[in-house]
Design an enzyme around this catalytic site. Sequence first.
Site, PDB file in Angstrom:
ATOM      1  N   ASP A  76      13.897  17.095  15.252  1.00  0.00           N
ATOM      2  CA  ASP A  76      14.593  17.304  13.994  1.00  0.00           C
ATOM      3  C   ASP A  76      13.899  16.429  12.949  1.00  0.00           C
ATOM      4  OD1 ASP A  76      16.715  18.115  12.219  1.00  0.00           O
ATOM      5  OD2 ASP A  76      17.622  16.148  12.536  1.00  0.00           O
ATOM      6  N   ASP A 127      15.266  15.124   9.282  1.00  0.00           N
ATOM      7  CA  ASP A 127      16.050  14.092   8.611  1.00  0.00           C
ATOM      8  C   ASP A 127      16.893  13.304   9.606  1.00  0.00           C
ATOM      9  OD1 ASP A 127      15.255  14.991   5.897  1.00  0.00           O
ATOM     10  OD2 ASP A 127      16.400  16.770   6.435  1.00  0.00           O
TER      11      ASP A 127
END
Length: 194
Positions: free
Chosen positions: A9, A11
């Site tokens: 992922d 952020d």
Amino acid sequence: MSRPAVFLDRDGVLNQEAGYIHRLEDLHLIPGTAQAVRQLNEAGWFCCLASNQAGPARGYYPQAHVDALHDRLCHLLNQEAGAKLDALYYCPYLSGPEGGKDPEFTRYSTWRKPNTGMLVAAAWDWDLDLSRSVMVGDKATDIDLAKNAGCTGILVTTGFGEQVLAGNYQHATQPDFVAANLLEAVRWILRSPR
């Protein structure tokens, strides 16, 4: 033979969680992230970004801005540790009920986590074995995606990870491993049999 991947992922995992990043210079790596990705590179893992990026659907900025943020991310990874992502996948779509506004990007998408579209596309494009792959994220939806795709799911406590574990964000989830950050997650991945 198909190879395993580490899906990351963005952020709260690679870069500091800062909400929707409107200025390129506001994207900053979490300390140790570049070194962690470099360790995966050196160990021969396929490193792939898999990220929901609904900014375009919400009308916050154009898709070109997301691409520019990813250019900066890749530059910082390389600059700091000679690290690289082998592929980048992201979902700019969001359904109307979830807050989509821009007609070009407002729709239901099989790519939006926890749906498996991004990982299935990556597996198809790069001949990856999802059953031996790992998803690292800071949200319950990342762990849901891992389970839905048949991957190992690691929750990092950077970003929203602490809030997920405390039951204050999204919903309860059962990751295969909880790590303080990506560096600790990578140490665990490299010790695990594949």
